[in-house]
Design a protein around this motif. Structure first.
Motif, PDB file in Angstrom:
ATOM      1  N   PRO A  96       0.834  -1.182   0.052  1.00  0.00           N
ATOM      2  CA  PRO A  96      -0.040  -0.045  -0.055  1.00  0.00           C
ATOM      3  C   PRO A  96       0.928   1.070  -0.016  1.00  0.00           C
ATOM      4  CG  PRO A  96      -0.049  -0.878   2.182  1.00  0.00           C
ATOM      5  CD  PRO A  96       0.802  -2.098   1.377  1.00  0.00           C
ATOM      6  N   GLY A  97       0.234   1.946  -0.908  1.00  0.00           N
ATOM      7  CA  GLY A  97       0.943   3.642  -0.914  1.00  0.00           C
ATOM      8  C   GLY A  97      -0.105   4.397  -0.265  1.00  0.00           C
ATOM      9  N   GLY A  98       0.024   5.731  -0.197  1.00  0.00           N
ATOM     10  CA  GLY A  98      -0.853   6.784   0.197  1.00  0.00           C
ATOM     11  C   GLY A  98      -2.217   6.722  -0.930  1.00  0.00           C
ATOM     12  N   THR A  99      -2.032   6.280  -2.140  1.00  0.00           N
ATOM     13  CA  THR A  99      -3.091   6.342  -2.804  1.00  0.00           C
ATOM     14  C   THR A  99      -3.638   5.045  -3.438  1.00  0.00           C
ATOM     15  OG1 THR A  99      -1.557   6.645  -4.790  1.00  0.00           O
ATOM     16  CG2 THR A  99      -2.470   8.628  -3.725  1.00  0.00           C
ATOM     17  N   GLY A 100      -3.113   4.041  -2.707  1.00  0.00           N
ATOM     18  CA  GLY A 100      -3.373   2.704  -3.093  1.00  0.00           C
ATOM     19  C   GLY A 100      -2.296   1.899  -3.405  1.00  0.00           C
ATOM     20  N   SER A 101      -2.693   0.755  -4.106  1.00  0.00           N
ATOM     21  CA  SER A 101      -1.452  -0.246  -4.611  1.00  0.00           C
ATOM     22  C   SER A 101      -1.380  -0.099  -6.218  1.00  0.00           C
ATOM     23  CB  SER A 101      -1.974  -1.521  -3.948  1.00  0.00           C
ATOM     24  OG  SER A 101      -3.039  -2.055  -4.651  1.00  0.00           O
ATOM     25  N   LEU A 102      -0.314  -0.806  -6.526  1.00  0.00           N
ATOM     26  CA  LEU A 102      -0.360  -1.221  -8.025  1.00  0.00           C
ATOM     27  C   LEU A 102      -1.142  -2.238  -8.629  1.00  0.00           C
ATOM     28  CD1 LEU A 102       3.808  -1.304  -8.253  1.00  0.00           C
ATOM     29  CD2 LEU A 102       2.197   0.407  -9.462  1.00  0.00           C
ATOM     30  N   LEU A 103      -1.435  -3.059  -7.628  1.00  0.00           N
ATOM     31  CA  LEU A 103      -2.517  -4.179  -8.147  1.00  0.00           C
ATOM     32  C   LEU A 103      -3.811  -3.470  -8.131  1.00  0.00           C
ATOM     33  CD1 LEU A 103      -2.735  -7.201  -8.362  1.00  0.00           C
ATOM     34  CD2 LEU A 103      -3.714  -7.399  -5.960  1.00  0.00           C
ATOM     35  N   ALA A 104      -4.253  -2.679  -7.460  1.00  0.00           N
ATOM     36  CA  ALA A 104      -5.423  -1.843  -7.541  1.00  0.00           C
ATOM     37  C   ALA A 104      -5.328  -0.981  -8.924  1.00  0.00           C
ATOM     38  CB  ALA A 104      -5.506  -0.816  -6.296  1.00  0.00           C
ATOM     39  N   ALA A 105      -4.221  -0.237  -9.170  1.00  0.00           N
ATOM     40  CA  ALA A 105      -4.156   0.324 -10.484  1.00  0.00           C
ATOM     41  C   ALA A 105      -4.193  -0.224 -11.551  1.00  0.00           C
ATOM     42  CB  ALA A 105      -2.839   1.311 -10.309  1.00  0.00           C
ATOM     43  N   ARG A 106      -3.855  -1.600 -11.550  1.00  0.00           N
ATOM     44  CA  ARG A 106      -3.883  -2.741 -12.589  1.00  0.00           C
ATOM     45  C   ARG A 106      -5.353  -3.089 -12.746  1.00  0.00           C
ATOM     46  NH1 ARG A 106      -0.619  -7.908 -13.188  1.00  0.00           N
ATOM     47  NH2 ARG A 106      -1.958  -8.724 -11.354  1.00  0.00           N
ATOM     48  N   ALA A 107      -6.028  -3.150 -11.689  1.00  0.00           N
ATOM     49  CA  ALA A 107      -7.488  -3.353 -11.856  1.00  0.00           C
ATOM     50  C   ALA A 107      -8.360  -2.328 -12.339  1.00  0.00           C
ATOM     51  CB  ALA A 107      -8.176  -3.728 -10.445  1.00  0.00           C
ATOM     52  N   ARG A 108      -7.797  -1.004 -12.125  1.00  0.00           N
ATOM     53  CA  ARG A 108      -8.414   0.166 -13.015  1.00  0.00           C
ATOM     54  C   ARG A 108      -8.096   0.336 -14.349  1.00  0.00           C
ATOM     55  NH1 ARG A 108      -6.962   2.427  -7.796  1.00  0.00           N
ATOM     56  NH2 ARG A 108      -5.200   3.756  -8.859  1.00  0.00           N
ATOM     57  N   GLY A 109      -7.265  -0.576 -15.019  1.00  0.00           N
ATOM     58  CA  GLY A 109      -6.743  -0.420 -16.138  1.00  0.00           C
ATOM     59  C   GLY A 109      -5.387  -0.110 -16.509  1.00  0.00           C
ATOM     60  N   ALA A 110      -4.612   0.059 -15.847  1.00  0.00           N
ATOM     61  CA  ALA A 110      -3.194   0.423 -16.100  1.00  0.00           C
ATOM     62  C   ALA A 110      -2.417  -0.712 -16.688  1.00  0.00           C
ATOM     63  CB  ALA A 110      -2.537   0.973 -14.774  1.00  0.00           C
ATOM     64  N   ASP A 111      -1.650  -0.652 -17.415  1.00  0.00           N
ATOM     65  CA  ASP A 111      -0.980  -1.714 -18.094  1.00  0.00           C
ATOM     66  C   ASP A 111       0.347  -2.064 -16.945  1.00  0.00           C
ATOM     67  OD1 ASP A 111       0.336  -3.804 -19.436  1.00  0.00           O
ATOM     68  OD2 ASP A 111       0.404  -2.608 -21.321  1.00  0.00           O
ATOM     69  N   ILE A 112       0.402  -2.668 -15.922  1.00  0.00           N
ATOM     70  CA  ILE A 112       1.068  -3.158 -14.893  1.00  0.00           C
ATOM     71  C   ILE A 112       1.386  -4.740 -15.127  1.00  0.00           C
ATOM     72  CG2 ILE A 112       1.978  -3.250 -12.566  1.00  0.00           C
ATOM     73  CD1 ILE A 112      -0.155  -0.838 -12.169  1.00  0.00           C
ATOM     74  N   ARG A 113       2.973  -4.943 -15.144  1.00  0.00           N
ATOM     75  CA  ARG A 113       3.331  -6.319 -15.451  1.00  0.00           C
ATOM     76  C   ARG A 113       4.167  -6.864 -14.411  1.00  0.00           C
ATOM     77  NH1 ARG A 113       3.830  -6.472 -22.147  1.00  0.00           N
ATOM     78  NH2 ARG A 113       1.984  -5.184 -22.628  1.00  0.00           N
ATOM     79  N   MET A 114       4.120  -7.927 -13.985  1.00  0.00           N
ATOM     80  CA  MET A 114       4.964  -8.651 -12.842  1.00  0.00           C
ATOM     81  C   MET A 114       6.203  -9.057 -13.892  1.00  0.00           C
ATOM     82  SD  MET A 114       4.288 -11.387 -10.170  1.00  0.00           S
ATOM     83  CE  MET A 114       4.475 -12.863 -11.166  1.00  0.00           C
ATOM     84  N   VAL A 115       7.280  -8.718 -13.442  1.00  0.00           N
ATOM     85  CA  VAL A 115       8.573  -9.492 -14.223  1.00  0.00           C
ATOM     86  C   VAL A 115       9.547  -9.968 -12.787  1.00  0.00           C
ATOM     87  CG1 VAL A 115       8.443  -7.675 -15.822  1.00  0.00           C
ATOM     88  CG2 VAL A 115       9.679  -7.201 -14.068  1.00  0.00           C
ATOM     89  N   TYR A 116      10.215 -10.968 -13.359  1.00  0.00           N
ATOM     90  CA  TYR A 116      11.160 -11.353 -12.359  1.00  0.00           C
ATOM     91  C   TYR A 116      12.654 -10.650 -12.328  1.00  0.00           C
ATOM     92  CZ  TYR A 116       7.636 -15.053 -12.030  1.00  0.00           C
ATOM     93  OH  TYR A 116       6.700 -15.834 -11.922  1.00  0.00           O
ATOM     94  N   SER A 117      12.761  -9.977 -13.147  1.00  0.00           N
ATOM     95  CA  SER A 117      14.135  -9.263 -13.539  1.00  0.00           C
ATOM     96  C   SER A 117      14.086  -8.203 -14.320  1.00  0.00           C
ATOM     97  CB  SER A 117      15.261 -10.267 -14.253  1.00  0.00           C
ATOM     98  OG  SER A 117      16.390  -9.404 -14.627  1.00  0.00           O
TER      99      SER A 117
END
Length: 376
Positions: A96-117
């Motif tokens: 969690p940040g002050g405005t939510g999380s990256l996971l929540a931002a991805r649910a809203r449509g942001a193109d956020i991808r999990m990588v290993y490196s």
């Protein structure tokens, strides 16, 4: 599994625990400075195998946990921009940040991808030349060389659509900050073996001399940790304050010269904010001026890193060894891995996550002691 099993041998572990009990004549407080060590200690009940006078504290050794909430907010803002692909390690998505999380931002449509490196993010940039690809570069000295290599590779290939949001942190200045705190009660440290594999342990030697405190470079398995604790307590009992290397199978005094050279080329040491702790001088890596073109905050000048807000989360006190996770009134109720109030509950190396996973169902310390024998 031969080379793992020998460091999880319950007979060897008990032998070191007994040796610690034999040499201990007074109370001692030791802090491990690595989240991986914290999880191993709690999972295997290492702390419950020790004499009653020996206390273990959990330090700020989780890179996810110390990443400022403002960096998360900046990451969310960048990820929400048009034409951006934002890449992150999986551990960061639910922090969690002050405005939510990256996971929540991805649910809203942001193109956020999990990588290993970071090199995975570089591949995405190479395959998506019409998109801006940003990698959230967090971690201690262990992960920083891979980030530096990604920058050098991007420069070599001329990839103009790749940038970094950097929040790399350094261990030795954090140890100095803890020891300089008037509330400090740490008498010895277990240093992180993987950090020292990269950087060596020469930087710890002046700290040990200045603060008259033993520092033992230690691995992550039960026998590693118990042997490291034995070496640390033996120094304390003998009145010595030196750096010892328990993790000799991996760590050399001067570390990995090639990795350190790459770090010195790409990064510059700078002050750094630590979540729940505040700014620590000379405790972070920022991109060197010659590589400032890969800085996402310069590439997107409308994005700023907000100041940290007040929170009911006591992770700052946990990270400084002032409290244990179970002392938080929200632990396991209002704060869980699914709905964390702070990063120490959601990170795979966070102390709160370790206690939630391995300790919250144990009714007594005796039950934990039995459990540790079974887990070794």
């Amino acid at each position: 599994m031969k080379y793992v099993d020998e460091f999880r041998d319950p007979v060897a572990a008990r032998r070191y625990a007994d040796a610690i009990a034999r040499i201990t004549t007074r109370p001692w407080t030791v802090m491990e400075i690595c989240g991986g060590q914290t999880h191993s200690i709690v999972r295997h009940g290492i702390d419950q195998m020790l004499p009653s006078g020996v206390s273990l504290l959990h330090g700020p050794g989780c890179p996810v946990c110390v990443t400022p909430a403002g960096i998360i907010d900046a990451a969310i803002a960048i990820a929400g921009l048009p034409n951006v692909i934002f890449c992150s390690f999986g551990d960061m998505l639910r922090v969690p940040g002050g405005t939510g999380s990256l996971l929540a931002a991805r649910a809203r449509g942001a193109d956020i991808r999990m990588v290993y490196s970071p090199l995975d993010a570089l591949t995405i940039a190479r395959d998506s030349p019409d998109r801006e690809v940003v990698f959230l570069a967090i971690g201690f000295e262990t992960t920083a060389p891979a980030t530096a290599m990604a920058v050098l590779q991007a420069e070599h290939e001329g990839l103009a659509n790749f940038s970094l949001l950097v929040s790399h942190v350094l261990v030795p200045p954090a140890i100095e900050a803890l020891l300089s705190d008037p509330a400090n009660c740490v008498q010895g440290f277990l240093a992180a073996g993987h950090v020292c594999t990269v950087m060596g342990y020469w930087e710890y030697e002046p700290i040990a001399r200045r603060f008259s405190i033993p520092i033992v470079v230690t691995g992550f398995e039960p026998v590693d940790l118990l042997q490291g604790l034995y070496l640390c307590i033996r120094q304390l009992e003998e009145g010595r304050a030196e750096v010892e290397n328990q993790y000799r199978r991996t760590v050399q005094r001067n570390g990995n010269r090639h990795a350190r050279d790459v770090l010195g080329r790409v990064f510059a040491v700078q002050p750094q904010q630590w979540r729940g702790i505040g700014e620590i001088a000379n405790s972070g890596f920022g991109l060197a001026p010659s590589y400032a073109g890969y800085d996402a905050l310069q590439r997107f000048p409308g994005i700023a890193v907000p100041r940290e807000r007040c929170s009911e989360c006591i992770s700052g006190e946990v990270l400084r060894g002032l409290k244990k996770p179970g002392e938080c009134p929200a632990f396991g109720t209002r704060c869980t891995p699914e709905h964390p109030l702070g990063a120490t509950m959601v990170s795979s190396e966070g102390a709160c996550a370790a206690y939630y996973r391995y300790r919250r169902r144990l009714p007594t310390d005796a039950a934990g002691a039995l459990d540790c024998e079974r887990n070794l």
